[in-house]
Design a protein around this motif. Structure first.
Motif: not given
Length: 329
Positions: A288-293
């Motif tokens: 799982v990969g999550v990116t918040v930007r």
């Protein structure tokens, strides 16, 4: 804030899966303090069927079915969300003593129904147990308002508990995480909810994301974030319905503009990002990969691409949660 969220879930199966049906909670909520600007859900291999519908709590859930053999499944949700300061309805009382709120949710003939009463009862991951009440009581002095008690409990948990991704799993009981004072945000949310419910007060689980900041001088790492979880506590009005206030015991604060709410439920089992029923695939690995930007950190063409996908569909860390929590249940 305008936040861009990418949440990629990748399963590799051994042996391959022959057919599968999946349910996903990956579309952020629209609330008084949060506006969904765009959303796209990409699935590979292409499903034979797909659709979305609201659940009983107002979350949007996506359903899709795969009828061909596949050794890998990749689900990527991309969302742009405009967030603002949390808003609390003027109807919610910040002064009602917690004992009075508890009495409103005791069953008695002729009482007016309040939908928040559903969140007083035990649920799959949140039992009612005297150990939770014992831990909570120092925060619930006689006559103390619910809001003040919730903030005090949030800060106490932040001081007392150690964030440790190796200490628990999805199946670890909340009572065990309470005893060891170690866990991840999912555990801390379940514990705080259990404290409230054991005292007879409504509380619910919120899944979502938190904008984390990279170390000074270091770039933000794509895929390095994780999903997050916190707690929503009910504040009734003086003479009727009120509103829900949110608290994050993992980080010792109330959620703000740097949080994105994904779904609400009784506990994690109501809002797990992905779950499925498979024919085949006895073993699997999960990545799982999550990116918040912030949206301004994206290349200029990225928001346009996401908006185009959304239109096409409609026409057709501070501390955060362990990625193992994505496993289907």
């Amino acid at each position: 804030m305008l936040l861009h969220v990418t949440h990629e879930t990748r399963y590799a199966y051994t042996p391959p899966v022959e057919t599968a049906q999946h349910l996903a909670h990956l579309k952020p909520l629209a609330t008084g303090s949060q506006r969904l600007v765009s959303h796209a859900l990409a699935i590979s291999p292409e499903p034979a069927q797909r659709g979305e519908s609201p659940d009983v709590y107002g979350n949007v859930r996506a359903f899709f079915a795969l009828d061909s053999t596949h050794g890998e499944l990749v689900v990527t949700a991309e969302s742009v969300v405009e967030t603002g300061p949390p808003l609390l309805s003027p109807a919610a009382s910040l002064a009602l003593p917690w004992e009075e709120v508890r009495e409103r949710f005791r069953y008695a003939k002729g009482l007016l129904f309040d939908a928040a009463s559903e969140f007083v009862f035990a649920s799959r991951y949140v039992p009612r147990h005297e150990d939770f009440a014992a831990y909570a009581r120092p925060s619930f002095a006689p006559g103390r308002p619910v809001f003040d008690a919730a903030m005090d409990l949030t800060l106490r948990m932040y001081r007392d508990f150690v964030y440790d991704t190796e200490s628990t799993e999805i199946s670890t009981p909340a009572i065990e995480a309470l005893a060891q004072r170690h866990g991840v945000c999912q555990d801390f949310a379940h514990i705080m909810i259990a404290c409230f419910r054991t005292l007879g007060l409504p509380a619910r689980y919120v899944s979502g994301y938190l904008l984390t900041q990279p170390p000074p001088g270091r770039p933000r790492l794509v895929g390095a974030d994780a999903s997050h979880a916190w707690v929503s506590v009910y504040l009734p009005g003086d003479d009727g319905p009120g509103d829900w206030a949110e608290f994050d015991p993992t980080n010792g604060r109330q959620p703000g503009e740097d949080y994105v709410a994904l779904a609400i439920g009784r506990d994690y089992s109501d809002v797990s990002p992905m779950r499925g029923v498979l024919h085949g695939g006895a073993r699997h690995t999960l990545d799982v990969g999550v990116t918040v930007r912030p949206l301004e950190e994206l290349p200029a063409e990225a928001p346009t691409r996401i908006q185009t996908q959304t239109q096409s569909q409609s026409q057709s860390q501070p501390r955060s949660q362990s990625q193992q929590d994505e496993d289907p249940s």
